[in-house]
Design an enzyme around this catalytic site. Sequence first.
Site, mmCIF file in Angstrom:
data_model
loop_
_atom_site.group_PDB
_atom_site.id
_atom_site.type_symbol
_atom_site.label_atom_id
_atom_site.label_comp_id
_atom_site.label_asym_id
_atom_site.label_seq_id
_atom_site.Cartn_x
_atom_site.Cartn_y
_atom_site.Cartn_z
ATOM 1 N N ASP A 1 0.824 -1.209 0.000
ATOM 2 C CA ASP A 1 0.000 0.000 0.000
ATOM 3 C C ASP A 1 0.861 1.264 0.000
ATOM 4 O OD1 ASP A 1 0.749 -0.863 2.710
ATOM 5 O OD2 ASP A 1 -0.378 0.884 3.405
ATOM 6 N N GLU B 1 0.235 -0.968 5.716
ATOM 7 C CA GLU B 1 1.287 -0.500 6.618
ATOM 8 C C GLU B 1 1.076 0.958 6.972
ATOM 9 O OE1 GLU B 1 5.056 1.227 8.035
ATOM 10 O OE2 GLU B 1 3.911 1.802 6.275
HETATM 11 ZN ZN LIG Z 1 6.734 2.329 4.114
#
Ligand SMILES: [Zn+2]
Length: 588
Positions: free
Chosen positions: A178, A245
């Site tokens: 992501d 994340e």
């Molecule tokens: Zn990162």
Amino acid sequence: MEKGVVPPGAVELPQPAQSPRRPFSRLAPLRWILTLVFISVVCYSVQPVLDSFHGFWDGHEVEATSLCPQASALSPEKNARLYKALAEAYKTDGFLLRAVDLLGGAVRIPTESYDDLGPIGEDPRWEPFGPFHDYLLKVYPQIHATLKLTKVNTYGLVYLWKGSDDTLKPLLLTAHQDVVPVNPDTYDSWTHPPFSGYFDGKYVWGRGSRDDKSGLIGIMTAVELLLERGFQPTRSIVLAFGFDEEVSGRRGASALGEYLLSTYGENAFAMLVDEGGSISEQYGGTFALPSIAEKGYIDVRVALAGPGGHSSVPPVHTTIGMLAELLVHYENSPIEAKLSRGTPTYWHAECLAAHAPELPSSLRSSIKKAGSSDKALRAAQNELFKDHAFKALVGTTQAIDIIGGGVKSNALPENAMAIINHRIATDSSVGAVQKHGIAAFRDLAARFNLSFTAFGSSITGDAPAYGSLTLSDAWGMALEPAPVTPTDADAAPFQLLSGTIKSTFNAHRELAEDSIAVVPSLVSGNTDTRYYWKLTSHIFRYTHYNAGSGSGLNGVHTVNEACDAQNFVEMIRFFTTLILNADESTAL
Ligand SMILES: [Zn+2]
Ligand SMILES: *[C@@H]1O[C@H](CO)[C@@H](O)[C@H](O)[C@H]1NC(C)=O
């Protein structure tokens, strides 16, 4: 006793009295026992004296190089031919263009992760991860033909490349799919559009080109290239790619961590390399900065409740007024930042003293003495803390980031709240921050006649009160500082990582051995590794990317994120070297 604690010759330890050799007497053993007791008593009573010495004594300088010992460059030997062939391939323009295409294609799929994402399968904003998986399937045919792919919680990716020797602990390489969303208002400020993946001959442009699609594509490309050349690992390699994340890994790495733990077990991996500290220039030296720890985290919610009513007959302090005073007091009495021996930021300072040619000489001298003198340690600290970012990294920070209260201009506010964000020093704890909060608010709570409850415990008891003050972990997401990865001479994974960084950095530059120093250090912020602590104690957060190359481009998390293509090729080279070195190592 610690080496270097006492100035040479300051204290002479008593020696056992030399006596002429005599025939064995029945008393001899007793005399030795008494002598030993005497020595222990003296040593014991000298210790506090030595400790107080520590306090005011100036210390003596140790050899700079002893402060930050360096591993030698490490290149694959068993697979030297393969390694050399790949190294040659990486130097070609053809390979650079291939790498740029692979990264550009990944950037063009907008896998943005948002704070308020709904469940997977319901919120359409998760959908780009499907095409992202399709893309990987298309461009990495060897990987998908050979490695075993498991999808965890729909979008988490785990690839297993099985080695021939099951007794060796696998190498774990991680990255995230992501990216931080691009604020639509900033689209026009980008030199090249944020999801273009455009290559201008030097940079690949776009969101994620560095954070962290370069990591993910870098790992995948290294593996694909090794497969193309017929490499078969002895040690298994596991790749794990999270997908949120940037919003704390709640659905991605958290599920991956559980999957890996239940599949492989505790301490099952030889080492883990995730994104993290990069390569940068500091005081004239070039440093690789693998992060070997992570700060802790807690958002403390401060909530006040009091009687409402018409604002024409107000009390002296409304809940908002009280909250304001509490917050002012809190901001003015922060947890003091303190540089302590045996912490990653202290080791970083030692490495500067050892390997940064332009470090001011007084600072170098203080650091060289700091191991044996508190006074020198404080002097070094004062100098280093002039760099606000370094000070923030060392200490527990606090920032009041959210405030709310009141609904109407003529009604007393029944409630007021604020959230204070803390990043907890590696040598502190969530508990220490909670204690600090209780101590900071206790007196004011009493003055305002508030019942005080903190983190589930009543501080003031049940006495009737005017209102209430409640401290809590705002989202129930408090995080202790991460365990510190070992970096001593016996820590094979750190030595292997260091040697790999050095050979990668030196190889195609044809540089001398000491051209880059590897510093066990600390980066601010948290990565997916928070969910991987149990998998191995050898966790490194490291991105082999030369951020200090003077490009002036940063762009990570903001406009104009762009990745230098040459540096990206070097990342692929790094992963290749790491995989081969780990495969050959008998020490891991
Ligand atoms: Zn990162
Ligand atoms: C605190 O407020 C309560 C409720 O209004 C009141 O009964 C009590 O006497 C107050 N205590 C002090 C010390 O003012």
